[in-house]
Design an enzyme around this catalytic site. Sequence first.
Site, PDB file in Angstrom:
ATOM      1  N   LYS A  13       0.872  -1.183   0.000  1.00  0.00           N
ATOM      2  CA  LYS A  13       0.000   0.000   0.000  1.00  0.00           C
ATOM      3  C   LYS A  13       0.894   1.212   0.000  1.00  0.00           C
ATOM      4  CE  LYS A  13      -4.483   0.479   0.026  1.00  0.00           C
ATOM      5  NZ  LYS A  13      -5.448  -0.502  -0.527  1.00  0.00           N
TER       6      LYS A  13
HETATM    7  P1  NAD Z   1     -12.904   7.109  -3.197  1.00  0.00           P
HETATM    8  O1  NAD Z   1     -11.896   8.136  -2.852  1.00  0.00           O
HETATM    9  O2  NAD Z   1     -13.317   6.950  -4.623  1.00  0.00           O
HETATM   10  O3  NAD Z   1     -14.228   7.321  -2.321  1.00  0.00           O
HETATM   11  C1  NAD Z   1     -14.216   7.417  -0.933  1.00  0.00           C
HETATM   12  C2  NAD Z   1     -15.591   7.875  -0.497  1.00  0.00           C
HETATM   13  O4  NAD Z   1     -15.672   7.843   0.930  1.00  0.00           O
HETATM   14  C3  NAD Z   1     -15.920   9.303  -0.927  1.00  0.00           C
HETATM   15  O5  NAD Z   1     -17.285   9.371  -1.291  1.00  0.00           O
HETATM   16  C4  NAD Z   1     -15.687  10.095   0.357  1.00  0.00           C
HETATM   17  O6  NAD Z   1     -16.415  11.304   0.404  1.00  0.00           O
HETATM   18  C5  NAD Z   1     -16.189   9.094   1.367  1.00  0.00           C
HETATM   19  N1  NAD Z   1     -15.760   9.351   2.741  1.00  0.00           N
HETATM   20  C6  NAD Z   1     -14.512   9.649   3.189  1.00  0.00           C
HETATM   21  N2  NAD Z   1     -14.541   9.791   4.522  1.00  0.00           N
HETATM   22  C7  NAD Z   1     -15.812   9.576   4.908  1.00  0.00           C
HETATM   23  C8  NAD Z   1     -16.478   9.575   6.157  1.00  0.00           C
HETATM   24  N3  NAD Z   1     -15.809   9.821   7.290  1.00  0.00           N
HETATM   25  N4  NAD Z   1     -17.816   9.292   6.184  1.00  0.00           N
HETATM   26  C9  NAD Z   1     -18.494   9.026   5.055  1.00  0.00           C
HETATM   27  N5  NAD Z   1     -17.909   9.008   3.846  1.00  0.00           N
HETATM   28  C10 NAD Z   1     -16.593   9.282   3.774  1.00  0.00           C
HETATM   29  O7  NAD Z   1     -12.313   5.723  -2.619  1.00  0.00           O
HETATM   30  P2  NAD Z   1     -12.701   4.251  -3.045  1.00  0.00           P
HETATM   31  O8  NAD Z   1     -11.700   3.777  -4.044  1.00  0.00           O
HETATM   32  O9  NAD Z   1     -14.143   4.174  -3.341  1.00  0.00           O
HETATM   33  O10 NAD Z   1     -12.374   3.456  -1.694  1.00  0.00           O
HETATM   34  C11 NAD Z   1     -13.338   3.353  -0.638  1.00  0.00           C
HETATM   35  C12 NAD Z   1     -12.920   2.231   0.313  1.00  0.00           C
HETATM   36  O11 NAD Z   1     -12.835   1.017  -0.428  1.00  0.00           O
HETATM   37  C13 NAD Z   1     -11.551   2.414   0.972  1.00  0.00           C
HETATM   38  O12 NAD Z   1     -11.579   1.828   2.243  1.00  0.00           O
HETATM   39  C14 NAD Z   1     -10.634   1.604   0.071  1.00  0.00           C
HETATM   40  O13 NAD Z   1      -9.448   1.206   0.739  1.00  0.00           O
HETATM   41  C15 NAD Z   1     -11.543   0.441  -0.250  1.00  0.00           C
HETATM   42  N6  NAD Z   1     -11.190  -0.303  -1.464  1.00  0.00           N
HETATM   43  C16 NAD Z   1     -11.104   0.314  -2.672  1.00  0.00           C
HETATM   44  C17 NAD Z   1     -10.806  -0.447  -3.798  1.00  0.00           C
HETATM   45  C18 NAD Z   1     -10.782   0.160  -5.166  1.00  0.00           C
HETATM   46  O14 NAD Z   1     -10.695  -0.607  -6.144  1.00  0.00           O
HETATM   47  N7  NAD Z   1     -10.868   1.457  -5.324  1.00  0.00           N
HETATM   48  C19 NAD Z   1     -10.566  -1.821  -3.691  1.00  0.00           C
HETATM   49  C20 NAD Z   1     -10.670  -2.431  -2.430  1.00  0.00           C
HETATM   50  C21 NAD Z   1     -11.001  -1.655  -1.329  1.00  0.00           C
END
Ligand code: NAD
Length: 418
Positions: free
Chosen positions: A107
């Site tokens: 990461k």
């Molecule tokens: P992103 O940046 O596209 O979206 C994150 C979202 O979370 C945004 O809408 C943001 O406003 C919201 N957010 C942030 N803090 C918040 C809070 N305190 N309360 C409510 N909403 C909040 O990120 P993403 O890629 O969608 O990732 C989201 C989660 O999924 C993370 O934990 C990430 O590690 C996990 N994840 C992502 C992927 C991927 O392919 N992108 C894969 C596996 C896991």
Amino acid sequence: MDIYAGPVFDMARTQFHRIADHLDIPLDERDRLLYPKRAITVACPIHRDDGKTAVFQGYRVQHHLTLGPTKGGTRFSPSVDIGEVGALAVWMSWKCALAGLPYGGAKGGITVDPHALSRRELEALSRRYMQEMIPFVGPHTDVMAPDMGTNEQVMAWFMDTYSMYQGQTVTEIVTGKPIATGGTLGRKEATGRGVAYLAERAAQRIGLKLAGATAVVQGFGNVGSIAAASLAERGVTLIGVSDHTACYVDRRGMDVAALLKHVGERGVLAGFSNELSADPTELLATPCDILVPAAVERVIDAAVAARLQCRVLAEAANGPTTPDADEVLDQRKDIFVLPDILCNAGGVIVSYFEWIQDLQQFFWDEAEVNDRLYRVLQRAFVGVLDRAAREGVSHRTAAMAIGVAKVRDAKVARGLFP
Ligand code: NAD
């Protein structure tokens, strides 16, 4: 190993020791399995638009190289520190092993609010970060991907920067790229689609019909928005949603297409509605069938776990549930938990497909990507449920036990060098 000290790595460590106890791993073997092989910190200076210079702290943690290169996302967020990145790298290892991918976990991230940068500043910071990482990454060493606060465009800048230094185009250095630059069809949607696919499998197991079921989604970025849309395609009604700017609840159901359009135009949920505004601290306790935390880690502690009113907890975010909350959930037999390393594995599975397509320069159509994705998820899902039933443990313990045991077996077979 105090460099990782902090609440997020403490959580990864507690979870690991629970699994190690379950697997009877001797104490002297544990540190080798748990602690990351490498941690890199870099200072990334850029010119701000006002002519001043600013320096941002960047990190990359590579957990283990036992099964192949490391693989993992890059997070741009004010919360990023070495402990958070280290924990996410460790979880990524168990996730890759559970899905049967030939990777260790990694990461990376930069401590920055990407919304506070102009596009030019964001490009400069992305390029400088990748440039600083060049000695430590490579298509057979460590392959980056997007995570919170980064996207396809950032991956394109990473790939271009790395390629410029190599003197040739190296598409396989990152995944989650735009299709035009060697990305794969279906990667952007993969994590959210996987969440909905597994929620459907879970619903079947507990006799819940998705048509007419309700869902609440916390976080409406890449993962949360696609998960909401994929659940809606299956007939699920979205009744609650939030991001870091707004929270809305409407028990009559919300128009997911309108939410997607609004976020596509404005970038955030704020401004979508005045009437539907709700208290974000109460969102997770909203009565619903499927609850999808898809934002940040540690949002479900013991107190929140006791108040959950869902039937399926689909952990789309990494690490949304604390070990204390797990103890509460273990007692509650009314919630079917899809643990994070299973539930959100769709992203890294299709990243793996992107990497092999780039290495072979042979590209698949979207139906093939999705079909293979669902087959890998189904195998992992059945493996977790079978093991949980056989050993009388939670889905999380079963999922992590499969992942940890695979990494351990490979380390034992390879031996300890020199
Ligand atoms: P992103 O940046 O596209 O979206 C994150 C979202 O979370 C945004 O809408 C943001 O406003 C919201 N957010 C942030 N803090 C918040 C809070 N305190 N309360 C409510 N909403 C909040 O990120 P993403 O890629 O969608 O990732 C989201 C989660 O999924 C993370 O934990 C990430 O590690 C996990 N994840 C992502 C992927 C991927 O392919 N992108 C894969 C596996 C896991």
